[in-house]
Design a protein around this motif. Sequence first.
Motif, PDB file in Angstrom:
ATOM      1  N   GLY A 153      -3.384  47.275 -78.491  1.00 50.32           N
ATOM      2  CA  GLY A 153      -2.767  48.360 -79.335  1.00 50.32           C
ATOM      3  C   GLY A 153      -1.459  48.229 -80.038  1.00 50.32           C
ATOM      4  N   ASN A 154      -0.533  46.962 -79.026  1.00 50.78           N
ATOM      5  CA  ASN A 154       0.876  46.770 -79.413  1.00 50.78           C
ATOM      6  C   ASN A 154       0.676  45.915 -80.729  1.00 50.78           C
ATOM      7  N   TYR A 155      -0.278  44.972 -80.751  1.00 49.91           N
ATOM      8  CA  TYR A 155      -0.329  44.148 -82.033  1.00 49.91           C
ATOM      9  C   TYR A 155      -0.965  44.818 -83.221  1.00 49.91           C
ATOM     10  N   ALA A 156      -1.789  45.897 -82.948  1.00 50.22           N
ATOM     11  CA  ALA A 156      -2.257  46.511 -84.292  1.00 50.22           C
ATOM     12  C   ALA A 156      -1.064  47.476 -84.855  1.00 50.22           C
ATOM     13  N   ASP A 157      -0.156  47.811 -83.688  1.00 47.55           N
ATOM     14  CA  ASP A 157       1.181  48.570 -84.048  1.00 47.55           C
ATOM     15  C   ASP A 157       2.036  47.530 -84.755  1.00 47.55           C
ATOM     16  N   PHE A 158       2.031  46.385 -84.230  1.00 50.59           N
ATOM     17  CA  PHE A 158       3.074  45.424 -85.021  1.00 50.59           C
ATOM     18  C   PHE A 158       2.542  45.207 -86.468  1.00 50.59           C
ATOM     19  N   ILE A 159       1.101  45.166 -86.905  1.00 51.69           N
ATOM     20  CA  ILE A 159       0.609  44.725 -87.877  1.00 51.69           C
ATOM     21  C   ILE A 159       0.928  46.143 -88.672  1.00 51.69           C
ATOM     22  N   ALA A 160       0.756  47.215 -88.361  1.00 49.90           N
ATOM     23  CA  ALA A 160       0.982  48.483 -89.206  1.00 49.90           C
ATOM     24  C   ALA A 160       2.460  48.356 -89.662  1.00 49.90           C
ATOM     25  N   PHE A 161       3.355  47.973 -88.725  1.00 48.16           N
ATOM     26  CA  PHE A 161       4.740  48.122 -88.905  1.00 48.16           C
ATOM     27  C   PHE A 161       5.118  47.064 -90.035  1.00 48.16           C
ATOM     28  N   LYS A 162       4.561  45.901 -89.855  1.00 45.97           N
ATOM     29  CA  LYS A 162       4.877  44.967 -90.831  1.00 45.97           C
ATOM     30  C   LYS A 162       4.208  45.327 -92.176  1.00 45.97           C
ATOM     31  N   SER A 163       3.282  46.063 -92.476  1.00 44.25           N
ATOM     32  CA  SER A 163       2.574  46.433 -93.519  1.00 44.25           C
ATOM     33  C   SER A 163       3.425  47.447 -94.210  1.00 44.25           C
ATOM     34  N   GLU A 164       3.969  48.240 -93.337  1.00 44.27           N
ATOM     35  CA  GLU A 164       4.764  49.622 -93.798  1.00 44.27           C
ATOM     36  C   GLU A 164       6.242  48.978 -94.185  1.00 44.27           C
ATOM     37  N   ILE A 191      -7.841  46.153 -83.630  1.00 47.23           N
ATOM     38  CA  ILE A 191      -6.591  45.717 -84.153  1.00 47.23           C
ATOM     39  C   ILE A 191      -6.636  46.052 -85.530  1.00 47.23           C
ATOM     40  N   LEU A 192      -7.833  45.817 -86.384  1.00 49.66           N
ATOM     41  CA  LEU A 192      -7.869  46.257 -87.712  1.00 49.66           C
ATOM     42  C   LEU A 192      -7.278  47.215 -88.381  1.00 49.66           C
ATOM     43  N   PRO A 193      -6.607  47.108 -89.265  1.00 45.98           N
ATOM     44  CA  PRO A 193      -5.852  48.399 -89.647  1.00 45.98           C
ATOM     45  C   PRO A 193      -6.544  49.561 -90.559  1.00 45.98           C
ATOM     46  N   ILE A 194      -7.811  49.686 -90.436  1.00 51.96           N
ATOM     47  CA  ILE A 194      -8.753  50.164 -91.007  1.00 51.96           C
ATOM     48  C   ILE A 194      -9.312  51.657 -90.426  1.00 51.96           C
ATOM     49  N   GLY A 195      -8.882  52.708 -90.720  1.00 48.54           N
ATOM     50  CA  GLY A 195      -9.193  53.778 -90.018  1.00 48.54           C
ATOM     51  C   GLY A 195     -10.387  54.075 -89.653  1.00 48.54           C
ATOM     52  N   TRP A 196     -11.613  54.016 -90.577  1.00 50.82           N
ATOM     53  CA  TRP A 196     -12.902  54.490 -90.212  1.00 50.82           C
ATOM     54  C   TRP A 196     -13.598  53.283 -89.400  1.00 50.82           C
ATOM     55  N   PHE A 216      -4.026  54.459 -78.108  1.00 51.07           N
ATOM     56  CA  PHE A 216      -3.598  53.086 -78.352  1.00 51.07           C
ATOM     57  C   PHE A 216      -3.812  52.465 -79.935  1.00 51.07           C
ATOM     58  N   PHE A 217      -4.811  53.428 -80.522  1.00 49.27           N
ATOM     59  CA  PHE A 217      -4.987  52.816 -81.771  1.00 49.27           C
ATOM     60  C   PHE A 217      -4.648  54.006 -83.061  1.00 49.27           C
ATOM     61  N   HIS A 218      -3.727  54.795 -82.559  1.00 46.71           N
ATOM     62  CA  HIS A 218      -3.363  55.664 -83.785  1.00 46.71           C
ATOM     63  C   HIS A 218      -1.729  55.612 -84.046  1.00 46.71           C
ATOM     64  N   TYR A 219      -1.255  55.474 -85.192  1.00 45.57           N
ATOM     65  CA  TYR A 219      -0.027  55.274 -85.457  1.00 45.57           C
ATOM     66  C   TYR A 219       0.586  56.327 -86.411  1.00 45.57           C
ATOM     67  N   SER A 220       1.570  57.248 -86.006  1.00 47.34           N
ATOM     68  CA  SER A 220       2.056  58.153 -86.471  1.00 47.34           C
ATOM     69  C   SER A 220       3.212  57.655 -87.613  1.00 47.34           C
ATOM     70  N   LYS A 263       0.523  54.558 -92.570  1.00 49.59           N
ATOM     71  CA  LYS A 263      -0.868  54.698 -93.016  1.00 49.59           C
ATOM     72  C   LYS A 263      -1.973  53.807 -92.759  1.00 49.59           C
ATOM     73  N   GLU A 264      -2.938  54.216 -92.666  1.00 50.20           N
ATOM     74  CA  GLU A 264      -4.268  53.526 -92.237  1.00 50.20           C
ATOM     75  C   GLU A 264      -4.861  53.278 -93.574  1.00 50.20           C
ATOM     76  N   VAL A 265      -5.748  52.123 -93.646  1.00 48.85           N
ATOM     77  CA  VAL A 265      -6.549  52.095 -94.904  1.00 48.85           C
ATOM     78  C   VAL A 265      -7.784  52.703 -94.639  1.00 48.85           C
ATOM     79  N   SER A 266      -7.890  53.861 -95.447  1.00 43.66           N
ATOM     80  CA  SER A 266      -8.918  54.940 -95.309  1.00 43.66           C
ATOM     81  C   SER A 266     -10.462  54.380 -95.792  1.00 43.66           C
ATOM     82  N   SER A 267     -10.523  53.577 -96.837  1.00 40.20           N
ATOM     83  CA  SER A 267     -11.530  53.094 -97.328  1.00 40.20           C
ATOM     84  C   SER A 267     -11.443  51.596 -97.852  1.00 40.20           C
ATOM     85  N   GLY A 268     -12.563  50.831 -97.846  1.00 39.53           N
ATOM     86  CA  GLY A 268     -12.698  49.564 -98.025  1.00 39.53           C
ATOM     87  C   GLY A 268     -11.611  48.932 -98.588  1.00 39.53           C
TER      88      GLY A 268
END
Length: 179
Positions: free
Chosen positions: A21-32, A107-112, A167-171, A174-179
Amino acid sequence: MCRLIMCSVCRALLPCCAVAGNYADFIAFKSEQKAATDPDSSVSKQWYTNYEKMSYSALMFYGYVFVLGLVLYFALRWFKSEIKLANVWCIYGYSLTIFIPMAFICILPIGWVRWLTVGIATFMSGLFIVSNLKQTIYEAAPARALLLLGIMLAIHTGVGLALRLYFFHYSGVKEVSSG
């Protein structure tokens, strides 16, 4: 032996969910940060590890296995079942095994993908619980068996949702919503 392995599953699941969860959060932070539109901004954000995830995962998983297992055990004993408490705890502990690989896939930042992975893991885990306790429940309380199984599955689905949403939702990210 069963109790040791069941506790090992819970112990392994705690850092898996917290770290993933923390690593996925870090990836989302870096992409943001990369997607920031203001490159001249003098304010830089800092990412911090959320150590509360470890505490909450311990509370959630051990509470789920031990407290819910104890409640189910006493409910079945009230209906005159001969099931042992250790058996109930082992079934609930083993049912969480599927959530270990799920944590790393999420960990993958793809919501679906996250929703699908958590849904499949929750379904498989719930199926394991029901298939192992169904006969005992029907023998102990045939008139109330469907109600007990429904309550068990509803609580189990709640655990799956709590996993995904805590654990895997980040306010704010933005998560990738489609492919």
